[in-house]
Design a protein around this motif. Structure first.
Motif, PDB file in Angstrom:
ATOM      1  N   LEU A  58     -28.230  -5.027 -26.753  1.00  0.00           N
ATOM      2  CA  LEU A  58     -28.205  -4.359 -26.200  1.00  0.00           C
ATOM      3  C   LEU A  58     -29.789  -4.893 -25.718  1.00  0.00           C
ATOM      4  O   LEU A  58     -30.541  -4.243 -26.338  1.00  0.00           O
ATOM      5  CB  LEU A  58     -27.990  -3.406 -25.676  1.00  0.00           C
ATOM      6  CG  LEU A  58     -27.756  -2.681 -24.353  1.00  0.00           C
ATOM      7  CD1 LEU A  58     -26.537  -1.748 -23.807  1.00  0.00           C
ATOM      8  CD2 LEU A  58     -28.959  -2.048 -23.658  1.00  0.00           C
ATOM      9  N   LEU A  59     -29.854  -5.236 -24.471  1.00  0.00           N
ATOM     10  CA  LEU A  59     -30.946  -5.508 -24.279  1.00  0.00           C
ATOM     11  C   LEU A  59     -31.760  -4.950 -22.590  1.00  0.00           C
ATOM     12  O   LEU A  59     -30.038  -5.575 -21.450  1.00  0.00           O
ATOM     13  CB  LEU A  59     -31.339  -7.032 -24.278  1.00  0.00           C
ATOM     14  CG  LEU A  59     -32.961  -7.668 -23.841  1.00  0.00           C
ATOM     15  CD1 LEU A  59     -33.588  -6.617 -24.183  1.00  0.00           C
ATOM     16  CD2 LEU A  59     -32.467  -8.851 -23.450  1.00  0.00           C
ATOM     17  N   ALA A  60     -31.714  -4.036 -22.579  1.00  0.00           N
ATOM     18  CA  ALA A  60     -32.528  -3.222 -21.336  1.00  0.00           C
ATOM     19  C   ALA A  60     -33.723  -3.833 -20.462  1.00  0.00           C
ATOM     20  O   ALA A  60     -34.626  -3.439 -21.013  1.00  0.00           O
ATOM     21  CB  ALA A  60     -32.308  -2.381 -21.597  1.00  0.00           C
ATOM     22  N   VAL A  61     -32.942  -4.042 -19.244  1.00  0.00           N
ATOM     23  CA  VAL A  61     -33.936  -4.646 -18.016  1.00  0.00           C
ATOM     24  C   VAL A  61     -34.625  -2.914 -17.914  1.00  0.00           C
ATOM     25  O   VAL A  61     -34.139  -1.690 -17.607  1.00  0.00           O
ATOM     26  CB  VAL A  61     -33.617  -5.307 -16.989  1.00  0.00           C
ATOM     27  CG1 VAL A  61     -34.552  -5.334 -16.312  1.00  0.00           C
ATOM     28  CG2 VAL A  61     -33.115  -6.420 -17.685  1.00  0.00           C
ATOM     29  N   SER A  88     -35.522  -3.629 -25.432  1.00  0.00           N
ATOM     30  CA  SER A  88     -36.258  -2.789 -23.841  1.00  0.00           C
ATOM     31  C   SER A  88     -36.440  -3.921 -23.559  1.00  0.00           C
ATOM     32  O   SER A  88     -37.514  -4.589 -23.967  1.00  0.00           O
ATOM     33  CB  SER A  88     -36.411  -1.776 -23.462  1.00  0.00           C
ATOM     34  OG  SER A  88     -37.751  -1.435 -24.108  1.00  0.00           O
ATOM     35  N   PHE A  89     -36.623  -4.510 -21.965  1.00  0.00           N
ATOM     36  CA  PHE A  89     -37.286  -5.805 -21.471  1.00  0.00           C
ATOM     37  C   PHE A  89     -38.038  -5.522 -20.352  1.00  0.00           C
ATOM     38  O   PHE A  89     -37.323  -5.003 -18.858  1.00  0.00           O
ATOM     39  CB  PHE A  89     -36.853  -6.810 -20.964  1.00  0.00           C
ATOM     40  CG  PHE A  89     -37.524  -7.842 -20.430  1.00  0.00           C
ATOM     41  CD1 PHE A  89     -39.094  -8.527 -21.057  1.00  0.00           C
ATOM     42  CD2 PHE A  89     -37.521  -8.436 -19.249  1.00  0.00           C
ATOM     43  CE1 PHE A  89     -39.462  -9.678 -20.484  1.00  0.00           C
ATOM     44  CE2 PHE A  89     -37.826  -9.084 -18.923  1.00  0.00           C
ATOM     45  CZ  PHE A  89     -38.688  -9.995 -19.317  1.00  0.00           C
ATOM     46  N   TRP A 103     -36.350   1.435 -30.679  1.00  0.00           N
ATOM     47  CA  TRP A 103     -36.499  -0.286 -31.136  1.00  0.00           C
ATOM     48  C   TRP A 103     -37.544  -1.125 -30.088  1.00  0.00           C
ATOM     49  O   TRP A 103     -38.417  -0.564 -29.887  1.00  0.00           O
ATOM     50  CB  TRP A 103     -35.200  -0.184 -30.021  1.00  0.00           C
ATOM     51  CG  TRP A 103     -34.326   0.766 -29.928  1.00  0.00           C
ATOM     52  CD1 TRP A 103     -33.907   0.685 -30.873  1.00  0.00           C
ATOM     53  CD2 TRP A 103     -33.835   1.688 -29.260  1.00  0.00           C
ATOM     54  NE1 TRP A 103     -32.308   1.736 -31.420  1.00  0.00           N
ATOM     55  CE2 TRP A 103     -32.591   2.804 -29.893  1.00  0.00           C
ATOM     56  CE3 TRP A 103     -34.085   2.264 -28.090  1.00  0.00           C
ATOM     57  CZ2 TRP A 103     -31.717   3.345 -29.864  1.00  0.00           C
ATOM     58  CZ3 TRP A 103     -33.441   3.560 -27.660  1.00  0.00           C
ATOM     59  CH2 TRP A 103     -32.330   4.212 -28.696  1.00  0.00           C
ATOM     60  N   PRO A 104     -37.194  -1.798 -30.122  1.00  0.00           N
ATOM     61  CA  PRO A 104     -38.332  -2.651 -29.776  1.00  0.00           C
ATOM     62  C   PRO A 104     -38.129  -3.206 -28.415  1.00  0.00           C
ATOM     63  O   PRO A 104     -37.293  -3.172 -27.903  1.00  0.00           O
ATOM     64  CB  PRO A 104     -37.882  -3.915 -30.337  1.00  0.00           C
ATOM     65  CG  PRO A 104     -37.051  -3.760 -31.668  1.00  0.00           C
ATOM     66  CD  PRO A 104     -36.363  -2.651 -30.932  1.00  0.00           C
ATOM     67  N   ASN A 146     -28.673  -2.885 -41.361  1.00  0.00           N
ATOM     68  CA  ASN A 146     -28.704  -4.229 -40.561  1.00  0.00           C
ATOM     69  C   ASN A 146     -29.679  -4.516 -39.029  1.00  0.00           C
ATOM     70  O   ASN A 146     -30.299  -4.919 -38.882  1.00  0.00           O
ATOM     71  CB  ASN A 146     -27.810  -4.865 -40.719  1.00  0.00           C
ATOM     72  CG  ASN A 146     -26.862  -5.859 -42.234  1.00  0.00           C
ATOM     73  OD1 ASN A 146     -28.130  -6.075 -42.510  1.00  0.00           O
ATOM     74  ND2 ASN A 146     -26.007  -5.780 -41.490  1.00  0.00           N
ATOM     75  N   ALA A 147     -28.805  -3.277 -38.279  1.00  0.00           N
ATOM     76  CA  ALA A 147     -29.594  -2.822 -37.199  1.00  0.00           C
ATOM     77  C   ALA A 147     -30.381  -2.478 -37.908  1.00  0.00           C
ATOM     78  O   ALA A 147     -31.873  -2.965 -36.632  1.00  0.00           O
ATOM     79  CB  ALA A 147     -28.863  -2.404 -36.009  1.00  0.00           C
ATOM     80  N   ASP A 148     -31.087  -1.556 -38.168  1.00  0.00           N
ATOM     81  CA  ASP A 148     -32.322  -1.272 -38.456  1.00  0.00           C
ATOM     82  C   ASP A 148     -33.526  -2.262 -38.903  1.00  0.00           C
ATOM     83  O   ASP A 148     -34.766  -1.727 -38.281  1.00  0.00           O
ATOM     84  CB  ASP A 148     -32.494  -0.117 -39.242  1.00  0.00           C
ATOM     85  CG  ASP A 148     -31.831   0.915 -38.944  1.00  0.00           C
ATOM     86  OD1 ASP A 148     -31.503   1.333 -37.743  1.00  0.00           O
ATOM     87  OD2 ASP A 148     -31.937   2.066 -39.747  1.00  0.00           O
ATOM     88  N   ARG A 149     -32.884  -3.092 -39.757  1.00  0.00           N
ATOM     89  CA  ARG A 149     -33.503  -3.861 -40.299  1.00  0.00           C
ATOM     90  C   ARG A 149     -33.595  -5.239 -38.906  1.00  0.00           C
ATOM     91  O   ARG A 149     -34.710  -5.544 -39.230  1.00  0.00           O
ATOM     92  CB  ARG A 149     -32.310  -4.867 -41.309  1.00  0.00           C
ATOM     93  CG  ARG A 149     -33.429  -5.962 -42.055  1.00  0.00           C
ATOM     94  CD  ARG A 149     -32.445  -7.140 -43.610  1.00  0.00           C
ATOM     95  NE  ARG A 149     -33.206  -7.823 -43.676  1.00  0.00           N
ATOM     96  CZ  ARG A 149     -32.637  -9.065 -44.288  1.00  0.00           C
ATOM     97  NH1 ARG A 149     -31.939  -8.461 -44.883  1.00  0.00           N
ATOM     98  NH2 ARG A 149     -33.082 -10.070 -45.244  1.00  0.00           N
ATOM     99  N   PHE A 150     -33.347  -4.896 -38.418  1.00  0.00           N
ATOM    100  CA  PHE A 150     -33.268  -5.914 -36.775  1.00  0.00           C
ATOM    101  C   PHE A 150     -34.515  -5.830 -35.912  1.00  0.00           C
ATOM    102  O   PHE A 150     -35.525  -6.631 -36.329  1.00  0.00           O
ATOM    103  CB  PHE A 150     -32.440  -6.563 -36.075  1.00  0.00           C
ATOM    104  CG  PHE A 150     -32.575  -6.818 -34.538  1.00  0.00           C
ATOM    105  CD1 PHE A 150     -32.011  -8.596 -34.680  1.00  0.00           C
ATOM    106  CD2 PHE A 150     -32.591  -6.563 -33.531  1.00  0.00           C
ATOM    107  CE1 PHE A 150     -32.672  -9.067 -33.489  1.00  0.00           C
ATOM    108  CE2 PHE A 150     -32.815  -6.944 -32.473  1.00  0.00           C
ATOM    109  CZ  PHE A 150     -32.654  -8.220 -32.702  1.00  0.00           C
TER     110      PHE A 150
END
Length: 162
Positions: A58-61, A88-89, A103-104, A146-150
Motif C-alpha cells: 500500500l502506497l499512501a499519497v 507514504s509518499f 513505515w518508509p 518479510n514485510a518488516d524486512r522490506f
C-alpha cells in the motif's frame, strides 16, 4: 504483487502520476478511480477492503489535505492488519502524521525509484505473500517478517540516498 494506491481525492493528480510511474516500471497497481467496480458500487468499503487484501503493498499519497480524509487512515489500518508493505509518499510541505514514522516515507523522486527497486528485489526473491489474513499462523509470521524486512531495507536506502 499489486500496489494499492491510497489517496485523498483532492490529491488525485499525484496519485495518477504515481500510478503511471509504477506501471512504467512494470508494477501492477490498484487505483480506485481506474476501477469500474469502485465507481459503481453501493458498498465501497467491501470493494476497498477486498482490493487491499489482494495487494501486497500500500502506497499512501499524503498531503496537508489528507488530514481531512477518513479513507486514507482506514486503508492504512486495513493494510496493517494484513501485514502489507506500507509506504507514504509525501506531497507538499506539511508534516506527516507521527503514526506514519513506522513505515518508509517517500519524499522525492529518488525515493520512488528506491521503492521500485525494493519491490522488484522482493519479487525476484519471492518474499511477498498474500495469505497473511487467512493463511496458517506460520505463514502470517513469515509474511510479517518479510514485510518488516522490506520496510527496514527501504528505510535504510532512503536514509543512505542510494
Amino acid at each position: 504483487m499489486p500496489v494499492f494506491i491510497s489517496y485523498r481525492h483532492t490529491d488525485r493528480p499525484q496519485a495518477i502520476a504515481l500510478n503511471e510511474r509504477l506501471k512504467r516500471a512494470g508494477i501492477k497497481t490498484y487505483l480506485d478511480v481506474l476501477d469500474a467496480e469502485s465507481q459503481t458500487t453501493d458498498d465501497i468499503t467491501t470493494v476497498i477492503t477486498r482490493n487491499i487484501t489482494e495487494c501486497t503493498h500500500l502506497l499512501a499519497v499524503v498531503s496537508d489535505k489528507t488530514a481531512q480524509s477518513w479513507w486514507v487512515p482506514f486503508e492504512i489500518g486495513e493494510a496493517t492488519i494484513s501485514n502489507r508493505r506500507i509506504c507514504s509518499f509525501k506531497t507538499g510541505n506539511s508534516e506527516l502524521p507521527e503514526y506514519l514514522d513506522k513505515w518508509p516515507k517517500l519524499v522525492q523522486g529518488a525515493d520512488i525509484d528506491f521503492f521500485i527497486d525494493e519491490y522488484h528485489r522482493e519479487v525476484s526473491n519471492k518474499r511477498s505473500m498474500l495469505d497473511s489474513i487467512t493463511g496458517a499462523e506460520s505463514a502470517k509470521l513469515f509474511n510479517k517478517s518479510n514485510a518488516d524486512r522490506f520496510h527496514a531495507e527501504l528505510k535504510n536506502r532512503i536514509r543512505r540516498g542510494f
